[in-house]
Design a protein around this motif. Structure first.
Motif, PDB file in Angstrom:
ATOM      1  N   GLY B  71       3.531  53.343  70.398  1.00 54.41           N
ATOM      2  CA  GLY B  71       4.063  54.608  69.900  1.00 54.41           C
ATOM      3  C   GLY B  71       4.074  54.659  68.383  1.00 54.41           C
ATOM      4  O   GLY B  71       3.729  55.674  67.770  1.00 54.41           O
ATOM      5  N   PHE B  72       4.434  53.548  67.790  1.00 55.00           N
ATOM      6  CA  PHE B  72       4.472  53.409  66.335  1.00 55.00           C
ATOM      7  C   PHE B  72       3.079  53.639  65.759  1.00 55.00           C
ATOM      8  O   PHE B  72       2.877  54.399  64.808  1.00 55.00           O
ATOM      9  CB  PHE B  72       4.960  51.993  66.018  1.00 55.00           C
ATOM     10  N   ARG B  73       2.105  52.988  66.376  1.00 53.39           N
ATOM     11  CA  ARG B  73       0.706  53.071  65.949  1.00 53.39           C
ATOM     12  C   ARG B  73       0.198  54.508  66.092  1.00 53.39           C
ATOM     13  O   ARG B  73      -0.506  55.011  65.216  1.00 53.39           O
ATOM     14  CB  ARG B  73      -0.105  52.104  66.813  1.00 53.39           C
ATOM     15  N   LYS B  74       0.595  55.145  67.206  1.00 49.68           N
ATOM     16  CA  LYS B  74       0.135  56.508  67.487  1.00 49.68           C
ATOM     17  C   LYS B  74       0.738  57.479  66.456  1.00 49.68           C
ATOM     18  O   LYS B  74       0.040  58.360  65.946  1.00 49.68           O
ATOM     19  CB  LYS B  74       0.565  56.890  68.908  1.00 49.68           C
ATOM     20  N   ALA B  75       2.029  57.276  66.170  1.00 48.13           N
ATOM     21  CA  ALA B  75       2.713  58.192  65.258  1.00 48.13           C
ATOM     22  C   ALA B  75       2.140  58.101  63.845  1.00 48.13           C
ATOM     23  O   ALA B  75       2.056  59.096  63.137  1.00 48.13           O
ATOM     24  CB  ALA B  75       4.206  57.879  65.238  1.00 48.13           C
ATOM     25  N   LEU B  76       1.736  56.886  63.446  1.00 41.12           N
ATOM     26  CA  LEU B  76       1.236  56.689  62.071  1.00 41.12           C
ATOM     27  C   LEU B  76      -0.292  56.584  62.035  1.00 41.12           C
ATOM     28  O   LEU B  76      -0.857  55.940  61.151  1.00 41.12           O
ATOM     29  CB  LEU B  76       1.868  55.428  61.474  1.00 41.12           C
ATOM     30  N   GLU B  77      -0.929  57.219  63.015  1.00 43.82           N
ATOM     31  CA  GLU B  77      -2.380  57.072  63.142  1.00 43.82           C
ATOM     32  C   GLU B  77      -3.149  57.472  61.866  1.00 43.82           C
ATOM     33  O   GLU B  77      -4.036  56.722  61.432  1.00 43.82           O
ATOM     34  CB  GLU B  77      -2.883  57.897  64.335  1.00 43.82           C
ATOM     35  N   PRO B  78      -2.829  58.618  61.229  1.00 44.73           N
ATOM     36  CA  PRO B  78      -3.583  58.990  60.025  1.00 44.73           C
ATOM     37  C   PRO B  78      -3.497  57.930  58.930  1.00 44.73           C
ATOM     38  O   PRO B  78      -4.487  57.603  58.281  1.00 44.73           O
ATOM     39  CB  PRO B  78      -2.893  60.285  59.557  1.00 44.73           C
ATOM     40  N   PHE B  79      -2.294  57.375  58.780  1.00 43.38           N
ATOM     41  CA  PHE B  79      -2.078  56.326  57.789  1.00 43.38           C
ATOM     42  C   PHE B  79      -2.897  55.086  58.116  1.00 43.38           C
ATOM     43  O   PHE B  79      -3.602  54.526  57.265  1.00 43.38           O
ATOM     44  CB  PHE B  79      -0.572  56.013  57.742  1.00 43.38           C
ATOM     45  N   TYR B  80      -2.818  54.647  59.397  1.00 43.08           N
ATOM     46  CA  TYR B  80      -3.537  53.440  59.801  1.00 43.08           C
ATOM     47  C   TYR B  80      -5.049  53.643  59.723  1.00 43.08           C
ATOM     48  O   TYR B  80      -5.781  52.734  59.321  1.00 43.08           O
ATOM     49  CB  TYR B  80      -3.138  53.021  61.219  1.00 43.08           C
ATOM     50  N   ASP B  81      -5.513  54.826  60.099  1.00 42.65           N
ATOM     51  CA  ASP B  81      -6.955  55.092  60.046  1.00 42.65           C
ATOM     52  C   ASP B  81      -7.469  54.929  58.613  1.00 42.65           C
ATOM     53  O   ASP B  81      -8.540  54.367  58.376  1.00 42.65           O
ATOM     54  CB  ASP B  81      -7.248  56.508  60.555  1.00 42.65           C
ATOM     55  N   ARG B  82      -6.671  55.414  57.668  1.00 37.80           N
ATOM     56  CA  ARG B  82      -7.067  55.299  56.267  1.00 37.80           C
ATOM     57  C   ARG B  82      -7.110  53.820  55.843  1.00 37.80           C
ATOM     58  O   ARG B  82      -8.033  53.374  55.179  1.00 37.80           O
ATOM     59  CB  ARG B  82      -6.073  56.069  55.403  1.00 37.80           C
ATOM     60  N   LEU B  83      -6.086  53.075  56.275  1.00 31.38           N
ATOM     61  CA  LEU B  83      -6.042  51.642  55.933  1.00 31.38           C
ATOM     62  C   LEU B  83      -7.222  50.901  56.538  1.00 31.38           C
ATOM     63  O   LEU B  83      -7.865  50.097  55.867  1.00 31.38           O
ATOM     64  CB  LEU B  83      -4.749  51.017  56.465  1.00 31.38           C
ATOM     65  N   VAL B  84      -7.509  51.196  57.812  1.00 34.63           N
ATOM     66  CA  VAL B  84      -8.615  50.517  58.483  1.00 34.63           C
ATOM     67  C   VAL B  84      -9.931  50.885  57.793  1.00 34.63           C
ATOM     68  O   VAL B  84     -10.824  50.041  57.628  1.00 34.63           O
ATOM     69  CB  VAL B  84      -8.632  50.885  59.994  1.00 34.63           C
ATOM     70  N   GLY B  85     -10.046  52.153  57.360  1.00 32.39           N
ATOM     71  CA  GLY B  85     -11.246  52.602  56.656  1.00 32.39           C
ATOM     72  C   GLY B  85     -11.469  51.830  55.359  1.00 32.39           C
ATOM     73  O   GLY B  85     -12.601  51.521  54.983  1.00 32.39           O
ATOM     74  N   MET B  86     -10.350  51.499  54.693  1.00 30.04           N
ATOM     75  CA  MET B  86     -10.451  50.769  53.430  1.00 30.04           C
ATOM     76  C   MET B  86     -10.743  49.290  53.643  1.00 30.04           C
ATOM     77  O   MET B  86     -11.151  48.586  52.716  1.00 30.04           O
ATOM     78  CB  MET B  86      -9.128  50.907  52.654  1.00 30.04           C
ATOM     79  N   HIS B  87     -10.502  48.820  54.845  1.00 29.74           N
ATOM     80  CA  HIS B  87     -10.601  47.385  55.107  1.00 29.74           C
ATOM     81  C   HIS B  87     -12.055  46.979  55.355  1.00 29.74           C
ATOM     82  O   HIS B  87     -12.653  47.373  56.347  1.00 29.74           O
ATOM     83  CB  HIS B  87      -9.743  47.036  56.334  1.00 29.74           C
ATOM     84  N   THR B  88     -12.580  46.174  54.434  1.00 34.09           N
ATOM     85  CA  THR B  88     -13.980  45.753  54.583  1.00 34.09           C
ATOM     86  C   THR B  88     -14.105  44.392  55.249  1.00 34.09           C
ATOM     87  O   THR B  88     -15.163  44.046  55.768  1.00 34.09           O
ATOM     88  CB  THR B  88     -14.646  45.654  53.194  1.00 34.09           C
ATOM     89  N   GLY B  89     -13.015  43.624  55.195  1.00 38.70           N
ATOM     90  CA  GLY B  89     -13.063  42.282  55.773  1.00 38.70           C
ATOM     91  C   GLY B  89     -13.612  41.253  54.796  1.00 38.70           C
ATOM     92  O   GLY B  89     -13.760  40.085  55.143  1.00 38.70           O
ATOM     93  N   ILE B  90     -13.925  41.680  53.586  1.00 41.28           N
ATOM     94  CA  ILE B  90     -14.464  40.735  52.585  1.00 41.28           C
ATOM     95  C   ILE B  90     -13.290  40.188  51.759  1.00 41.28           C
ATOM     96  O   ILE B  90     -12.464  40.958  51.256  1.00 41.28           O
ATOM     97  CB  ILE B  90     -15.484  41.428  51.661  1.00 41.28           C
ATOM     98  N   ALA B  91     -13.234  38.863  51.631  1.00 43.63           N
ATOM     99  CA  ALA B  91     -12.079  38.210  51.004  1.00 43.63           C
ATOM    100  C   ALA B  91     -11.855  38.667  49.564  1.00 43.63           C
ATOM    101  O   ALA B  91     -10.721  38.883  49.143  1.00 43.63           O
ATOM    102  CB  ALA B  91     -12.250  36.697  51.053  1.00 43.63           C
ATOM    103  N   THR B  92     -12.928  38.866  48.821  1.00 46.20           N
ATOM    104  CA  THR B  92     -12.773  39.274  47.416  1.00 46.20           C
ATOM    105  C   THR B  92     -12.155  40.667  47.322  1.00 46.20           C
ATOM    106  O   THR B  92     -11.360  40.948  46.418  1.00 46.20           O
ATOM    107  CB  THR B  92     -14.134  39.255  46.687  1.00 46.20           C
ATOM    108  N   ASP B  93     -12.488  41.558  48.274  1.00 42.05           N
ATOM    109  CA  ASP B  93     -11.888  42.895  48.291  1.00 42.05           C
ATOM    110  C   ASP B  93     -10.382  42.805  48.540  1.00 42.05           C
ATOM    111  O   ASP B  93      -9.575  43.467  47.877  1.00 42.05           O
ATOM    112  CB  ASP B  93     -12.517  43.754  49.391  1.00 42.05           C
ATOM    113  N   ILE B  94     -10.029  41.953  49.518  1.00 42.36           N
ATOM    114  CA  ILE B  94      -8.612  41.792  49.867  1.00 42.36           C
ATOM    115  C   ILE B  94      -7.848  41.252  48.664  1.00 42.36           C
ATOM    116  O   ILE B  94      -6.776  41.730  48.323  1.00 42.36           O
ATOM    117  CB  ILE B  94      -8.460  40.863  51.098  1.00 42.36           C
TER     118      ILE B  94
END
Lengths: 154, 112
Positions: B71-94
């Motif tokens: 439910g938490f994930r569903k409610a904050l979906e726009p926020f999480y989608d943006r975060l996931v979009g920014m996440h490249t998985g590359i250590a230097t980016d993190i």
């Protein structure tokens, strides 16, 4: 053995109880809840409802034991440490009551596990449940004596 | 020896070892207070799993975070989608994000 006897000494002071609904309509369970709530309050007598059979001295069983619950009830009984007592609360657990001819029953309770005290009623009043658990204390007391004798024999 | 001065205080290996020894003493003492008269190797020795057979597989014993926070994930979906979009998985980016966020927080602490 010394360890067990040490715990047996404190046994009469406090009794921990767990419940198993083996297919009850929930009527008896509501009465058990009334028994632990402030009006009847079994904690006055040092009794306490616990969430796991591994901590319990007494098992209260409600319901006529449906086929779905047979193995679960047996496992819950087996998971209780010795010495232990079983209180069957309600007519369903004692005889199957109106469900006694049902195709879906393995019960009543005493066909699955040994029962020490029967509390009749549909559902029984909290006073009756308290009396039933108090009778279970007597059974546990006698078991305590047996364990002590075994301890002396060793 | 074994001391690291941080400028605010110090971090001492010996003090930590003493702490763990004291903590271990209390943990073992509490454990010793438990009942040891269970019949080993029987069902008395097993985990209580609401009367069910204890699952062998660890996955059956845990609720995944995706289920617990559905439910938490569903409610904050726009926020999480943006975060996931920014996440490249590359250590230097993190690490870059980490440095930027730390710098931003330091600026707030120092200048606001």
């Amino acid at each position: 053995m010394i360890k067990l006897e040490k715990y047996m000494e404190v046994f009469p002071k406090s009794l921990w109880v767990t419940t198993c609904n083996s297919g009850s309509c929930n009527g008896c369970d509501i009465e058990i809840v009334a028994t632990i709530s402030p009006r009847y309050d079994i904690e006055r007598f040092g009794m306490k409802l616990v969430g796991t059979p591994r901590h319990a001295d007494v098992l209260i069983v409600t319901g006529p034991v449906t086929k779905f619950m047979t193995k679960k009830l047996l496992r819950i009984y087996n998971q209780m440490p010795d010495p232990k007592a079983v209180v069957c609360v309600g007519n369903c657990g004692a005889s199957g009551d109106v469900f006694y001819k049902s195709y879906n029953l393995d019960g009543p309770v005493d066909r699955i596990i040994p029962v020490d005290v029967y509390v009749h009623g549909c559902p029984p009043r909290p006073e009756a449940i308290i009396e039933g658990v108090a009778k279970a204390v007597l059974k546990l007391e006698s078991l305590r004596g047996e364990h002590q004798k075994v301890g002396e024999g060793q | 020896m074994g001391k690291v001065f941080t400028g605010f205080g110090y971090w001492d290996v010996g003090a930590w070892i003493i702490f763990f020894v004291v903590a271990a003493f209390y943990v073992l003492w509490l454990r010793y207070q438990g009942r040891s008269d269970y019949k080993k190797g029987t069902e008395q020795d097993e985990i209580y799993w609401s009367g069910n057979e204890t699952p062998e597989d660890g996955d059956g014993l845990t609720v995944p975070a995706s289920s617990a926070y559905w439910g938490f994930r569903k409610a904050l979906e726009p926020f999480y989608d943006r975060l996931v979009g920014m996440h490249t998985g590359i250590a230097t980016d993190i690490l870059g994000f980490y440095i930027l966020v730390t710098a931003f927080m330091a600026a707030i602490i120092l200048f606001v």
